[in-house]
Design an enzyme around this catalytic site. Structure first.
Site, PDB file in Angstrom:
ATOM      1  N   LYS A  11      -3.320  -4.976  -4.687  1.00 51.99           N
ATOM      2  CA  LYS A  11      -3.877  -3.808  -5.373  1.00 51.99           C
ATOM      3  C   LYS A  11      -4.360  -4.194  -6.781  1.00 51.99           C
ATOM      4  CE  LYS A  11      -1.000  -0.616  -2.644  1.00 51.99           C
ATOM      5  NZ  LYS A  11       0.157   0.331  -2.682  1.00 51.99           N
ATOM      6  N   TYR A  51      -6.584   5.448   3.030  1.00 52.54           N
ATOM      7  CA  TYR A  51      -5.327   6.197   2.932  1.00 52.54           C
ATOM      8  C   TYR A  51      -5.436   7.590   3.553  1.00 52.54           C
ATOM      9  CZ  TYR A  51      -2.899   2.765  -0.023  1.00 52.54           C
ATOM     10  OH  TYR A  51      -2.258   1.640  -0.495  1.00 52.54           O
ATOM     11  N   PHE A  59       0.622  12.969  -4.126  1.00 55.36           N
ATOM     12  CA  PHE A  59       0.253  11.789  -4.910  1.00 55.36           C
ATOM     13  C   PHE A  59      -1.078  11.169  -4.475  1.00 55.36           C
ATOM     14  CE2 PHE A  59       3.234  10.429  -1.526  1.00 55.36           C
ATOM     15  CZ  PHE A  59       2.457   9.500  -0.852  1.00 55.36           C
ATOM     16  N   ARG A  87       5.851  -6.823   6.058  1.00 52.85           N
ATOM     17  CA  ARG A  87       6.489  -5.693   5.364  1.00 52.85           C
ATOM     18  C   ARG A  87       7.781  -6.144   4.677  1.00 52.85           C
ATOM     19  NH1 ARG A  87       3.889  -0.701   4.750  1.00 52.85           N
ATOM     20  NH2 ARG A  87       5.935   0.302   4.862  1.00 52.85           N
ATOM     21  N   THR A  93       8.644   0.485  -0.232  1.00 58.79           N
ATOM     22  CA  THR A  93       7.549   1.184  -0.923  1.00 58.79           C
ATOM     23  C   THR A  93       7.886   1.438  -2.394  1.00 58.79           C
ATOM     24  OG1 THR A  93       6.961   2.253   1.157  1.00 58.79           O
ATOM     25  CG2 THR A  93       6.135   3.279  -0.861  1.00 58.79           C
ATOM     26  N   ARG A 104       7.513  -6.692  -4.089  1.00 58.64           N
ATOM     27  CA  ARG A 104       7.722  -5.496  -4.930  1.00 58.64           C
ATOM     28  C   ARG A 104       9.044  -5.584  -5.688  1.00 58.64           C
ATOM     29  NH1 ARG A 104       5.681  -1.334  -0.232  1.00 58.64           N
ATOM     30  NH2 ARG A 104       3.463  -1.255  -0.784  1.00 58.64           N
ATOM     31  N   ASN A 114       2.719  -0.533  -7.207  1.00 64.45           N
ATOM     32  CA  ASN A 114       3.581  -1.410  -6.400  1.00 64.45           C
ATOM     33  C   ASN A 114       2.859  -2.623  -5.818  1.00 64.45           C
ATOM     34  OD1 ASN A 114       2.217  -0.141  -4.347  1.00 64.45           O
ATOM     35  ND2 ASN A 114       4.029   0.749  -3.367  1.00 64.45           N
ATOM     36  N   HIS A 117      -0.363  -3.820  -0.590  1.00 64.51           N
ATOM     37  CA  HIS A 117      -0.347  -3.018   0.641  1.00 64.51           C
ATOM     38  C   HIS A 117      -0.187  -3.947   1.842  1.00 64.51           C
ATOM     39  CE1 HIS A 117      -1.694  -0.292   3.856  1.00 64.51           C
ATOM     40  NE2 HIS A 117      -2.366  -1.343   4.292  1.00 64.51           N
ATOM     41  N   GLU A 128      -7.170  -0.845  10.071  1.00 64.04           N
ATOM     42  CA  GLU A 128      -7.455  -1.296   8.707  1.00 64.04           C
ATOM     43  C   GLU A 128      -8.367  -2.519   8.702  1.00 64.04           C
ATOM     44  OE1 GLU A 128      -3.231   0.495   7.004  1.00 64.04           O
ATOM     45  OE2 GLU A 128      -3.468  -1.668   7.139  1.00 64.04           O
TER      46      GLU A 128
HETATM   47  P1  DAT Z   1       3.597   1.576   1.864  1.00 69.31           P
HETATM   48  O1  DAT Z   1       2.571   1.149   0.838  1.00 69.31           O
HETATM   49  O2  DAT Z   1       4.929   0.927   1.621  1.00 69.31           O
HETATM   50  O3  DAT Z   1       3.112   1.416   3.287  1.00 69.31           O
HETATM   51  P2  DAT Z   1       3.084   4.421   2.203  1.00 69.31           P
HETATM   52  O4  DAT Z   1       2.108   4.034   3.254  1.00 69.31           O
HETATM   53  O5  DAT Z   1       4.107   5.449   2.544  1.00 69.31           O
HETATM   54  O6  DAT Z   1       3.861   3.143   1.633  1.00 69.31           O
HETATM   55  O7  DAT Z   1       2.299   4.957   0.922  1.00 69.31           O
HETATM   56  C1  DAT Z   1       1.131   4.296   0.492  1.00 69.31           C
HETATM   57  C2  DAT Z   1       1.161   4.184  -1.008  1.00 69.31           C
HETATM   58  O8  DAT Z   1       1.207   5.493  -1.578  1.00 69.31           O
HETATM   59  C3  DAT Z   1       2.403   3.481  -1.566  1.00 69.31           C
HETATM   60  O9  DAT Z   1       2.283   2.077  -1.557  1.00 69.31           O
HETATM   61  C4  DAT Z   1       2.453   4.028  -2.951  1.00 69.31           C
HETATM   62  C5  DAT Z   1       1.988   5.459  -2.770  1.00 69.31           C
HETATM   63  N1  DAT Z   1       3.147   6.333  -2.594  1.00 69.31           N
HETATM   64  C6  DAT Z   1       3.931   6.466  -1.505  1.00 69.31           C
HETATM   65  N2  DAT Z   1       4.912   7.348  -1.681  1.00 69.31           N
HETATM   66  C7  DAT Z   1       4.759   7.803  -2.950  1.00 69.31           C
HETATM   67  C8  DAT Z   1       5.451   8.736  -3.762  1.00 69.31           C
HETATM   68  N3  DAT Z   1       6.534   9.386  -3.304  1.00 69.31           N
HETATM   69  N4  DAT Z   1       4.987   8.942  -5.027  1.00 69.31           N
HETATM   70  C9  DAT Z   1       3.921   8.294  -5.495  1.00 69.31           C
HETATM   71  N5  DAT Z   1       3.194   7.399  -4.781  1.00 69.31           N
HETATM   72  C10 DAT Z   1       3.618   7.157  -3.537  1.00 69.31           C
HETATM   73 MG    MG Z   2       1.653   2.374   4.315  1.00 66.23          MG
END
Ligand code: DAT
Ligand code: MG
Length: 150
Positions: A11, A51, A59, A87, A93, A104, A114, A117, A128
């Site tokens: 990112k 996304y 968020f 992962r 996350t 992370r 973080n 991805h 993707e």
């Molecule tokens: P990951 O990136 O671990 O697959 P995710 O797909 O649930 O997690 O979410 C995508 C991204 O969205 C994550 O890297 C950061 C952001 N995100 C997720 N949960 C969040 C939250 N509770 N508050 C703020 N940002 C969040």
């Molecule tokens: Mg994800």
């Protein structure tokens, strides 16, 4: 046997902080095989598409803002179990919940910064990869293959 692929993206914070090499080395030294890589600044609509499953989350707007805030490094890595193992290499996350030794866990503090991805399933990896690399990935022979795989 067709091997598994995962989409991994460094990112904008990871790029700005000079973590590109540190991140790539972890996937490379594990034994996974690089199949595609590009540095790209994406449009808002593209980040929203990537996304789209999270579009109803509170968020979402901030997440899209973050992803378009600078260039990202988009990659495809191949190997047995690369989605799940990727992962694990990335960590939880929320960086506060990510174990030390994960990307992370070692390099991030806030969930909204973080660093990286990684696809969460083989199915989302396919989606993707099709989005980020519509022309496909690079097929090449690695002479290390038999030294890494039984
Ligand atoms: P990951 O990136 O671990 O697959 P995710 O797909 O649930 O997690 O979410 C995508 C991204 O969205 C994550 O890297 C950061 C952001 N995100 C997720 N949960 C969040 C939250 N509770 N508050 C703020 N940002 C969040
Ligand atoms: Mg994800």
């Amino acid at each position: 046997m067709a091997s598994e692929l995962s989409f991994i993206m460094i990112k904008p914070d990871g790029v700005q902080r000079g973590l590109v090499g540190e991140i790539i080395v972890r996937f490379e030294k594990k034994g996974f095989k690089l199949k595609a890589l590009k540095l790209v600044q994406v449009e808002r609509s593209f980040a929203e598409k990537h996304y789209e499953d999270l579009s109803s989350k509170p968020f979402f707007a901030g997440l899209v803002e973050y992803i378009v805030s600078g260039p990202v490094v988009a990659m495809v890595w191949e190997g047995k179990g690369v989605v799940l193992t990727g992962r694990k290499i990335i960590g939880a996350t929320k960086p506060a919940e990510a174990n030390p030794g994960t990307i992370r866990g070692d390099y991030a503090i806030d969930v909204g910064r973080n660093v990286i991805h990684g696809s969460d399933s083989v199915e989302s990896a396919h989606k993707e990869i099709a989005l980020w690399f519509p022309d496909g990935v690079v097929e090449w022979h690695s002479s290390l293959h038999p030294w890494i795989n039984e």
